[in-house]
Motif scaffolding. Structure first.
Motif, short mmCIF file in Angstrom:
data_model
loop_
_atom_site.label_atom_id
_atom_site.label_comp_id
_atom_site.label_asym_id
_atom_site.label_seq_id
_atom_site.Cartn_x
_atom_site.Cartn_y
_atom_site.Cartn_z
N ARG A 21 38.80 38.48 35.15
CA ARG A 21 39.10 37.75 33.91
C ARG A 21 38.18 36.55 33.75
O ARG A 21 37.63 36.30 32.68
N LYS A 22 38.03 35.77 34.81
CA LYS A 22 37.19 34.58 34.75
C LYS A 22 35.74 34.95 34.48
O LYS A 22 35.06 34.29 33.70
N THR A 56 45.67 40.87 42.85
CA THR A 56 45.78 39.80 41.85
C THR A 56 44.54 38.92 41.84
O THR A 56 44.12 38.45 40.78
N THR A 57 43.93 38.71 42.99
CA THR A 57 42.70 37.93 43.06
C THR A 57 41.57 38.65 42.31
O THR A 57 40.80 38.01 41.59
N ASP A 80 42.19 38.20 38.57
CA ASP A 80 41.82 36.84 38.17
C ASP A 80 40.30 36.67 38.14
O ASP A 80 39.75 36.08 37.22
N PHE A 81 39.63 37.18 39.16
CA PHE A 81 38.18 37.07 39.25
C PHE A 81 37.51 37.75 38.07
O PHE A 81 36.62 37.18 37.44
N LYS A 111 43.34 32.54 50.06
CA LYS A 111 44.66 32.41 49.42
C LYS A 111 45.77 32.78 50.40
O LYS A 111 46.81 32.13 50.43
#
Length: 184
Positions: free
Chosen positions: A81-82, A74-75, A78-79, A50
């Motif tokens: 959450r996914k 933030t990555t 996101d990771f 990124k």
């Protein structure tokens, strides 16, 4: 030339220097947060990808390493959450298709899915399969599994994560069919 300006111009040497200077620090930052070396490796790699892909939008007013840590944070969010959404879907699918269905088509689909899951489990290494089955079919906690098999909790977590990833890969294109047959 400053680091951000060089990155914005696509200077790979500057990026490589940043990578080698900060890779390990980012990795340990994520590892401290998650206690999972697998997640730390994945998120660290995604962070640098990124960072490179969005280099044109980097701020000229902040040091590169500060922006790297922001991207890493933030990555990671996101990771996680996914992964949470994915785990919930897989567990839901496994739970749903093992319940008896009222309709003939539902019963046929159920048997097919059970067969596919059984085949996916057969392809797993024995320890991964055993840990997954203890967790998902016997309802044991990571700690209970770790204690019974004389493993660390992190190893149990890694086995479960890899098992889910392998099932996801095995089912691949079947997930849309599963979602259609068994709506969430």
């Amino acid at each position: 030339m400053n680091t951000i300006a060089a990155l914005k111009q696509g200077n790979l040497l500057v990026f490589n220097e940043l990578y080698y200077s900060w890779h390990q620090r980012i990795y340990y930052f994520i590892l401290r947060k998650t206690k999972s070396s697998f997640i730390a490796e994945e998120v660290t790699q995604l962070t640098f990808i990124k960072f490179w892909n969005y280099r044109e939008s980097l701020s000229d007013n902040l040091d590169a390493h500060l922006q790297l840590f922001r991207i890493a944070r933030t990555t990671l969010i996101d990771f996680l959450r996914k992964e949470t959404v994915y785990k919930e879907k897989v567990i839901h699918i496994i739970d749903r298709y093992t319940l008896p269905s009222e309709e003939l088509w539902g019963k046929l689909a159920e048997k097919e899915l059970q067969h596919k899951l059984a085949h996916a489990l057969e392809e797993m290494p024995p320890m991964r399969r055993k840990v997954f089955e203890m967790s998902r079919f016997k309802g044991m906690s990571h700690q209970q599994i770790a204690q019974e098999l004389s493993l660390s909790s992190r190893t149990v977590e890694a086995h479960i994560f890899q098992a889910i990833k392998q099932i996801k890969h095995y089912f691949g294109l079947l997930l849309p069919l599963l979602a259609w047959l068994f709506p969430f």
